[in-house]
Design a protein around this motif. Structure first.
Motif, PDB file in Angstrom:
ATOM      1  N   ARG A 155       0.819  -1.223   0.000  1.00  0.00           N
ATOM      2  CA  ARG A 155       0.000   0.000   0.000  1.00  0.00           C
ATOM      3  C   ARG A 155       0.854   1.275   0.000  1.00  0.00           C
ATOM      4  O   ARG A 155       0.422   2.292  -0.513  1.00  0.00           O
ATOM      5  CB  ARG A 155      -0.919   0.021   1.231  1.00  0.00           C
ATOM      6  N   SER A 194      -5.979   4.113  -9.436  1.00  0.00           N
ATOM      7  CA  SER A 194      -7.101   3.340  -8.871  1.00  0.00           C
ATOM      8  C   SER A 194      -6.628   1.994  -8.331  1.00  0.00           C
ATOM      9  O   SER A 194      -7.237   1.453  -7.410  1.00  0.00           O
ATOM     10  CB  SER A 194      -8.218   3.156  -9.897  1.00  0.00           C
ATOM     11  N   ALA A 195      -5.530   1.473  -8.892  1.00  0.00           N
ATOM     12  CA  ALA A 195      -4.969   0.219  -8.365  1.00  0.00           C
ATOM     13  C   ALA A 195      -4.507   0.394  -6.913  1.00  0.00           C
ATOM     14  O   ALA A 195      -4.460  -0.574  -6.150  1.00  0.00           O
ATOM     15  CB  ALA A 195      -3.803  -0.245  -9.235  1.00  0.00           C
ATOM     16  N   TYR A 196      -4.179   1.648  -6.555  1.00  0.00           N
ATOM     17  CA  TYR A 196      -3.742   1.928  -5.178  1.00  0.00           C
ATOM     18  C   TYR A 196      -4.863   2.573  -4.361  1.00  0.00           C
ATOM     19  O   TYR A 196      -4.612   3.223  -3.349  1.00  0.00           O
ATOM     20  CB  TYR A 196      -2.488   2.805  -5.195  1.00  0.00           C
ATOM     21  N   PHE A 242      -5.510   4.394 -14.181  1.00  0.00           N
ATOM     22  CA  PHE A 242      -5.588   2.995 -13.752  1.00  0.00           C
ATOM     23  C   PHE A 242      -4.660   2.718 -12.574  1.00  0.00           C
ATOM     24  O   PHE A 242      -5.061   2.131 -11.566  1.00  0.00           O
ATOM     25  CB  PHE A 242      -5.246   2.036 -14.900  1.00  0.00           C
ATOM     26  N   TRP A 243      -3.394   3.159 -12.696  1.00  0.00           N
ATOM     27  CA  TRP A 243      -2.438   2.840 -11.620  1.00  0.00           C
ATOM     28  C   TRP A 243      -2.816   3.539 -10.311  1.00  0.00           C
ATOM     29  O   TRP A 243      -2.582   3.027  -9.231  1.00  0.00           O
ATOM     30  CB  TRP A 243      -1.001   3.159 -12.043  1.00  0.00           C
TER      31      TRP A 243
END
Lengths: 389, 309
Positions: free
Chosen positions: B74, B100-102, B97-98
């Motif tokens: 995280r 929202s991945a976090y 995208f990256w």
């Protein structure tokens, strides 16, 4: 998982190109098959009757009434010419004196052929059975005639009358009539409907397998590894990708059935809702198969090389291109059991062609989901093994 | 902040990492140096939770990341050596995208994309597809994707490979700036000057083990205190050169006609002596260079090979 689904949505402009291409191909194939049609054809056979006796004339009648054959009368030279020109499959040649020779047991009927093949090989059985029938009729007539007082009757008229009566009996009044009736009033095989079903599933498989193999592209682009070290769980990565591809494949296959109904005026029986359940089971199964396949190759290029072989092979075995009813090889029929296409086609045909309800195809749906689960499990295990290697 | 203890990893028969110990304090920039095959990338893959170690453990704030990888994931940003982006998507879509991945979303995500695109200097081209970007721009987006969630620890695996000097300078300045804001960074590179410029401490790896670590000065001192003095004359000066052979503070003299090389651990008074002797022998000096050992020579001495081998 939401992040992965959003990603697949953003990438849809690439995936949709493949889906539209495959849908287009399916429509073209259906249109081609619909335009060809399946008109029954008759095999043309020549007959040279130099004897012209009541027996040979009767033989011509019997032959000419056989279903699937057209008997054309020729003289010898014309028959030879027609065979040479391939106008007819072959010809029977009955020499003058054939009836006389029958009584001495030396009668012969010759076949005129260019070479023996599957079609004209049937000619031997054809003439044999027809001749037996004519001779038995003739002998029966003779026995009757011999027992009648011919002084008071016209023999030829009686014979003619007997033969006509026999013919009538052969046609309409057979002593035993064997009939069959299916409990479900099943509809006959429909080639157009089979093509729509077969090709829809066949082309959709490419979209689905290449869609799920996007994981391979991700590995090549290093984004898969980057996702693995992000807080997105591996479960979300796999389910997100599966779900994205599932929706794509589901839309494509379902759209094909809807388009076929309105574009090609195909009359489907059965419930469309049940069809969607079968399509869902099939798409899930193929997506899982794609997931498993993508573990056996390292690059998208390798997958592009093996996929057409596997997908076309299983489509052939599973009955996408022709009905499995015409396949007689036990090996091929056994192998077809292992393909998802077989179970999907069988279920969709039962539903949309024969009008069965869901209880008749429950097994097919369970098998498709079961196969899908096995493929998914294997695919996920292999994926995990590779990721930690 | 991060403690790596006895880390080992093998690929079949090949032992890639044979027991690595590294510790990183909050706010530091650590350099990881080593030739190809030294085990740097494997070590980084294990720190970033991509690979499981065969032995040893990594502790982030005292907690084993093997037991709880999510706690590190995280707050970890990783800039991989190879570009890890979606080429058919735009720079903006990639960052979206990256992010929202976090777990970033909505207004916060937009704000971070704005800030990060400002930091990496690529705001004007965000709408373009990544496949249309130059190598340098791809590298910048690759870095940007790792910064969106404001990681506490940033791992950068050779982030400047194959890019133009302008982009390289921008990236190095960005890293300095991020570190100034308190971000802890692990940096690997083949470029010695980048490591010298950025890193507080350096770990040198070779054949799967850490062979030396410390600040740049500590590493240089640990290897040698020797200075190299190179003098060039306008004519053959072998007579001057031979006069140094008897001098006590000179360890070694190399005479090559107009060029003289002296190796000494104490350069005090040497300059004066060179000038005096040259004047005495009536030889004109063209140049005098004094070379201190650098990381390159430390590396060469420790591993027996150049860094870019």
């Amino acid at each position: 998982m939401i992040a992965i689904l959003k990603l697949r949505w953003m990438k849809l402009r690439d995936d949709s190109k493949l889906m539209l291409f495959m849908t287009g191909l399916t429509l073209i194939m259906i249109a081609v098959f619909a335009s060809i049609g399946y008109e029954p054809t008759e095999t043309k056979i020549g007959l040279v009757d130099e004897d012209q006796s009541p027996i040979t004339i009767r033989l011509y009648d019997v032959l000419n009434h056989l279903e699937g054959y057209e008997i054309i009368l020729y003289d010898l030279e014309s028959a030879k010419e027609a065979v040479k020109e391939d106008d007819i499959e072959g010809a029977f040649y009955i020499e003058k004196g054939f009836t006389t020779q029958l009584q001495t047991g030396s009668a012969q009927i010759q076949r005129l052929l260019i070479s023996e093949n599957m079609d004209n090989m049937q000619m031997v059985n054809l003439i044999d059975s027809s001749l037996k029938k004519v001779l038995s009729e003739y002998q029966f007539s003779q026995v009757l005639l011999n027992n009648l007082d011919l002084n008071q009757l016209d023999g030829n008229a009686v014979l003619k009358n007997i033969l006509a009566t026999l013919d009538e009996h052969w046609t309409y009044k057979q002593p035993v009539t064997l009939t069959a009736k299916t409990l479900t009033e099943e509809k006959n095989y429909d080639a157009i409907k089979h093509s729509v079903i077969g090709f829809s599933l066949f082309f959709a498989m490419f979209t689905i397998v290449f869609g799920i193999s996007d994981i391979l592209v991700e590995k090549e682009q290093n984004t898969w590894q980057r996702q693995l070290i992000s807080p997105i769980s591996k479960f979300s990565m796999i389910t997100g990708n599966m779900l994205g591809v599932f929706v794509l494949g589901f839309v494509q296959v379902s759209a094909m059935f809807i388009l076929s109904k309105y574009l090609f005026k195909v009359q489907w029986e059965g419930s469309m809702l049940v069809l969607l359940i079968v399509v869902a089971a099939f798409v899930f199964c193929v997506a899982s198969m794609g997931m498993m396949l993508s573990n056996f190759v390292s690059t998208m290029g390798q997958l592009s090389a093996i996929s057409p072989v596997i997908l076309t092979g299983t489509a052939m075995l599973g009955g996408c291109f022709w009905p499995l009813e015409i396949v007689t090889s036990k090996v091929l029929l056994f192998l077809s059991i292992l393909t998802p296409q077989r179970w999907a086609i069988e279920a969709i045909e039962k539903l949309l062609i024969h009008g069965y309800n869901i209880s008749a195809i429950t097994n097919n749906i369970i098998i498709l989901f079961g196969m899908g689960m096995v493929y998914l499990l294997l695919g996920t295990l292999l994926l995990n093994r590779k990721a930690l290697a | 902040m991060l403690s790596i203890q006895g880390l080992k990893k093998s690929y079949g028969e090949v032992k890639a990492v044979k027991g690595v110990d590294i510790s990183i304090e909050k706010g530091e920039i650590i350099g990881l140096l080593g030739p190809n095959g030294a085990g740097k990338s494997t070590t980084i893959s294990m720190i970033s939770t991509l690979l499981k170690p065969d032995a040893g453990d990594i502790f982030f704030k005292g907690e084993s990341i093997q037991k709880n990888p999510k706690s590190l994931q995280r707050v970890l940003g990783v800039v991989p050596q190879d570009i890890a982006l979606y080429p058919s998507l735009s720079g903006y879509e990639n960052l979206k995208f990256w992010g929202s991945a976090y777990g970033l979303k909505g207004a916060e995500l937009k704000k971070r994309i704005d800030e990060v695109s400002e930091i990496i200097g690529i705001k004007e081209r965000l709408k373009d597809r990544v496949e249309k970007y130059s190598g340098g721009m791809k590298r910048r987006i690759n870095i940007g994707a790792a910064l969106l969630h404001q990681p506490e620890l940033l791992i950068m695996d050779e982030p400047t490979v194959g890019i133009d000097p302008q982009s390289r300078n921008h990236i190095l300045e960005t890293i300095k700036e991020l570190n100034d804001r308190g971000m802890t960074i692990i940096y690997t590179s083949h470029y010695m000057e980048e490591v010298e410029f950025l890193c507080d401490r350096i770990y040198i790896m070779d054949e799967g083990v850490v062979i030396a670590n410390g600040t740049k000065d500590e590493l240089v001192e640990s290897v040698s205190k020797e200075r190299k003095v190179i003098v060039e004359f306008d004519e053959d000066a072998e007579d001057v050169c031979h006069a140094f052979e008897t001098l006590e503070q000179v360890d070694q003299v190399l005479c090559e006609k107009e060029k003289m090389t002296l190796l000494t651990t104490s350069s005090e008074g040497i300059m004066q002596k060179i000038i005096e002797l040259s004047a005495e022998k009536k030889k004109d000096i063209i140049s005098i260079d004094v070379e201190k050992p650098n990381l390159e020579s430390v590396f060469l001495q420790l591993t027996g090979k150049a860094l870019r081998d």
